[in-house]
Motif scaffolding. Structure first.
Motif, PDB file in Angstrom:
ATOM      1  N   LYS A   1      -8.944   7.709  -0.892  1.00  0.00           N
ATOM      2  CA  LYS A   1      -8.655   9.143  -0.972  1.00  0.00           C
ATOM      3  C   LYS A   1      -9.186   9.808   0.302  1.00  0.00           C
ATOM      4  O   LYS A   1     -10.314   9.539   0.711  1.00  0.00           O
ATOM      5  CB  LYS A   1      -9.331   9.753  -2.202  1.00  0.00           C
TER       6      LYS A   1
ATOM      7  N   GLU B   1     -13.539   6.381  -8.893  1.00  0.00           N
ATOM      8  CA  GLU B   1     -13.872   7.125  -7.663  1.00  0.00           C
ATOM      9  C   GLU B   1     -15.378   7.312  -7.480  1.00  0.00           C
ATOM     10  O   GLU B   1     -15.878   7.449  -6.367  1.00  0.00           O
ATOM     11  CB  GLU B   1     -13.173   8.496  -7.700  1.00  0.00           C
TER      12      GLU B   1
ATOM     13  N   LYS C   1      -0.704   5.365 -10.430  1.00  0.00           N
ATOM     14  CA  LYS C   1      -2.170   5.296 -10.379  1.00  0.00           C
ATOM     15  C   LYS C   1      -2.776   6.468  -9.596  1.00  0.00           C
ATOM     16  O   LYS C   1      -3.981   6.704  -9.669  1.00  0.00           O
ATOM     17  CB  LYS C   1      -2.602   3.979  -9.736  1.00  0.00           C
ATOM     18  N   ILE C   2      -1.934   7.186  -8.840  1.00  0.00           N
ATOM     19  CA  ILE C   2      -2.462   8.311  -8.050  1.00  0.00           C
ATOM     20  C   ILE C   2      -1.662   9.591  -8.304  1.00  0.00           C
ATOM     21  O   ILE C   2      -1.718  10.553  -7.540  1.00  0.00           O
ATOM     22  CB  ILE C   2      -2.442   7.978  -6.535  1.00  0.00           C
TER      23      ILE C   2
ATOM     24  N   GLU D   1      -9.604   1.059  -8.071  1.00  0.00           N
ATOM     25  CA  GLU D   1      -8.723   2.078  -8.656  1.00  0.00           C
ATOM     26  C   GLU D   1      -9.307   2.590  -9.971  1.00  0.00           C
ATOM     27  O   GLU D   1      -9.875   1.826 -10.762  1.00  0.00           O
ATOM     28  CB  GLU D   1      -7.317   1.529  -8.858  1.00  0.00           C
TER      29      GLU D   1
ATOM     30  N   LEU E   1       2.587   1.773  -8.192  1.00  0.00           N
ATOM     31  CA  LEU E   1       1.444   2.289  -7.431  1.00  0.00           C
ATOM     32  C   LEU E   1       1.322   3.801  -7.592  1.00  0.00           C
ATOM     33  O   LEU E   1       0.218   4.342  -7.722  1.00  0.00           O
ATOM     34  CB  LEU E   1       1.601   1.909  -5.955  1.00  0.00           C
TER      35      LEU E   1
ATOM     36  N   TYR F   1       0.865  -1.180   0.000  1.00  0.00           N
ATOM     37  CA  TYR F   1       0.000   0.000   0.000  1.00  0.00           C
ATOM     38  C   TYR F   1       0.900   1.226   0.000  1.00  0.00           C
ATOM     39  O   TYR F   1       1.672   1.429   0.932  1.00  0.00           O
ATOM     40  CB  TYR F   1      -0.902   0.002   1.233  1.00  0.00           C
TER      41      TYR F   1
ATOM     42  N   TYR G   1      -3.532  10.059  -0.452  1.00  0.00           N
ATOM     43  CA  TYR G   1      -4.019   8.810  -1.039  1.00  0.00           C
ATOM     44  C   TYR G   1      -3.327   7.588  -0.442  1.00  0.00           C
ATOM     45  O   TYR G   1      -2.219   7.691   0.103  1.00  0.00           O
ATOM     46  CB  TYR G   1      -3.754   8.806  -2.552  1.00  0.00           C
TER      47      TYR G   1
ATOM     48  N   GLN H   1      -2.723   3.825  -2.248  1.00  0.00           N
ATOM     49  CA  GLN H   1      -2.950   2.980  -3.422  1.00  0.00           C
ATOM     50  C   GLN H   1      -2.468   1.577  -3.124  1.00  0.00           C
ATOM     51  O   GLN H   1      -1.305   1.378  -2.760  1.00  0.00           O
ATOM     52  CB  GLN H   1      -2.223   3.521  -4.641  1.00  0.00           C
ATOM     53  N   SER H   2      -3.370   0.582  -3.263  1.00  0.00           N
ATOM     54  CA  SER H   2      -2.961  -0.796  -2.935  1.00  0.00           C
ATOM     55  C   SER H   2      -2.535  -1.545  -4.191  1.00  0.00           C
ATOM     56  O   SER H   2      -2.971  -1.212  -5.306  1.00  0.00           O
ATOM     57  CB  SER H   2      -4.127  -1.541  -2.284  1.00  0.00           C
TER      58      SER H   2
ATOM     59  N   TYR I   1      -7.119  -1.245  -5.125  1.00  0.00           N
ATOM     60  CA  TYR I   1      -8.017  -0.331  -4.417  1.00  0.00           C
ATOM     61  C   TYR I   1      -7.310   0.994  -4.150  1.00  0.00           C
ATOM     62  O   TYR I   1      -6.123   1.020  -3.813  1.00  0.00           O
ATOM     63  CB  TYR I   1      -8.483  -0.942  -3.089  1.00  0.00           C
ATOM     64  N   THR I   2      -8.055   2.091  -4.286  1.00  0.00           N
ATOM     65  CA  THR I   2      -7.522   3.423  -3.973  1.00  0.00           C
ATOM     66  C   THR I   2      -8.343   4.035  -2.844  1.00  0.00           C
ATOM     67  O   THR I   2      -9.576   3.935  -2.847  1.00  0.00           O
ATOM     68  CB  THR I   2      -7.631   4.338  -5.214  1.00  0.00           C
TER      69      THR I   2
END
Ligand code: 1KG
Length: 447
Positions: A276, A302, A418-419, A299, A415, A240, A266, A268-269, A273-274
């Motif tokens: 926020k 949202e 992705k964010i 992910e 990871l 994560y 954030y 991010q796994s 899964y994300t």
């Protein structure tokens, strides 16, 4: 106590305080000040009083006095002026005695796991979405410790000691979660960077990360955190990535500074899964400070959250199933107590360990002896300068004890993409990872 700080420009001409306890409803400014001071008076009655019969707050580590003592209003105002024009290096700012803490910033890494059972709980959860929710719950449970524990315990935020290169903070929590160990090391001084690793072998959970701060001044002190943390669960070999929230200091003008968190962060796994977290802080309107709302979603999607969380990061919050709105979990710091961190007695500590190294400085701050404080500080800084000079002559670089620079960090990049999190390694003197091989060899950690 909450202050609409901007409106309090007249702070450096307080009326005489003799009768301030009687009825706070006279002069609004007076009222504000008196209630503030009333707070500390009750907490500090056992302190010596100065000539105005008002308690003279001697800043001492055990009971570091709270906000600005009246006779220090002057130095506070000049301090505020010095902040308005500072160059972003918080460490370089000379703060007045009562705002100085005798705790080094290298100790702040312990705030990540003061509830070991919450820290290890995700490892016992079989459902990947629920596991990601429990990691979010743990992260949210750390915010109060990280960002409010000084202002809550000491009456205001403080200026921590600026760690020297190689400074260590080692300890372990022993409780129903078993043994959870902490290693925190100052891996860079220019810029100041703290790296840490916290692990619980019984549950197979490990957190490691590093951070630096970039500060600026507009209306108040703003701090952007550089760096990140990675939470790992052995059982499912999943990671994560945790980003670090920006913050600003509220209450500076009124002399009782505290931290408020900005915008969002954030998690991010590696399981898709994300999470926020939005730090609204708009408590100004609702009167409740440190408010936040968070959501966990697949992910990239949202709009379809699985879980939502609302509350205050200094108080309780509830986790709900986003579809059914049913409460599936709550967290309340008043119920879930922290576990004290076990640290070796100073005389058994290594010379690089924080509390042994800063002992004389801490004792001087405790009795408010500023001359002794700066004398003892200079001894440490001069020795550091000597060591750097010698290393330069020998063409060597300081050997970090438990961490090393990573030249590739694929999990982070996977990871982070992705964010939208950047590595910013140029601002942290590299990307720092825990060097297990070094640590295993190290006698200090085994016992
Ligand atoms: C000197 C400021 C202190 C901060 C901003 C240092 C960084 C601390 C971090 C970000 C470190 C990493 C931890 O995981 C989380 C964390 C929590 C608190 C952060 C500190 C708050 C402190 O506020 C200080 C500035 C405000 C005021 C107390 C006095 O102003 C000064 O002393 C100016 C130098």
């Amino acid at each position: 106590m909450h202050y609409p700080s901007e409106r309090l420009v007249a702070i450096n001409s307080p009326p005489n305080l003799k009768h301030h306890h009687s009825s706070p409803h006279q002069h609004p400014y007076f009222a504000l000040l008196s209630t503030a001071t009333y707070h500390y008076h009750s907490a500090l009655t056992h302190h010596a009083t100065d000539k105005s019969g008002y308690p003279y707050i001697m800043s001492s580590s055990k009971e570091e006095g709270a906000a600005v003592p009246p006779q220090a209003k002057g130095s506070w105002t000049s301090f505020l002026k010095s902040i308005a024009s500072f160059n972003g290096d918080l460490a370089s700012l000379t703060a007045p005695p009562f705002i100085l803490s005798s705790t080094s910033l290298v100790e702040f890494s312990s705030y990540w796991a003061e509830h070991p059972s919450v820290f290890v709980a995700p490892a016992a959860e079989k459902d990947p979405a629920k596991r990601a929710m429990l990691v979010l719950k743990w992260f949210l449970s750390t915010l109060k410790q990280q960002y409010a524990s000084r202002s809550e315990k000491l009456g205001s935020e403080k200026k921590p000691l600026n760690p020297f290169l190689g400074e260590l903070f080692l300890g372990k929590w022993e409780d129903e979660a078993g043994t959870t160990q902490l290693v925190s090391e100052q891996v860079s001084h220019h810029p100041p960077v703290t790296a840490y690793c916290i692990w619980n072998s019984k549950h197979g959970v490990r957190l490691q990360g590093y951070n630096a701060q970039k500060a600026s001044f507009s209306r108040t002190i703003n701090v952007k955190q550089i760096g990140h943390a990675i939470f790992h669960i052995d059982e499912y070999d999943e990671d994560y990535l945790i980003t670090l929230p920006s913050l600003h200091i509220e209450g500076l003008i009124t002399g009782s500074p505290y931290v408020e968190l900005n915008r969002s962060s954030y998690i991010q796994s590696s399981t898709g899964y994300t999470a926020k977290v939005d730090y609204s802080g708009k408590g100004w309107v609702s009167g409740k400070k440190n408010t936040f709302s968070a959501s966990l979603y697949p992910e990239g999607d949202e709009k379809h959250p699985i879980y939502t969380v609302d509350g205050q990061w200094t108080d309780a919050f509830t986790i709900k199933d986003a579809k059914t709105k049913k409460v599936i979990d709550t967290y309340d710091p008043k119920i879930t107590k922290t576990t004290p961190l076990g640290i070796a007695p100073i005389d058994q500590q290594d010379e690089m360990e924080s509390r042994r190294a800063w002992k004389k400085v801490a004792d001087a701050i405790a009795v408010g002896d500023m001359d002794k404080t700066s004398q003892e500080k200079s001894i440490i800084e001069n020795r550091q300068r000597e060591m750097r000079k010698q290393e330069k002559e020998e063409g060597k670089e300081w050997e970090r004890r438990y961490f090393a620079r990573a030249d590739k960090y694929p999990m982070f990049e996977k990871l982070a993409s992705k964010i939208g999190e950047a590595v910013n390694d140029s601002q942290t003197n590299g990307v720092w990872v825990f060097d297990t091989a070094k640590a295993i060899k190290d006698t200090h950690l085994t016992n």
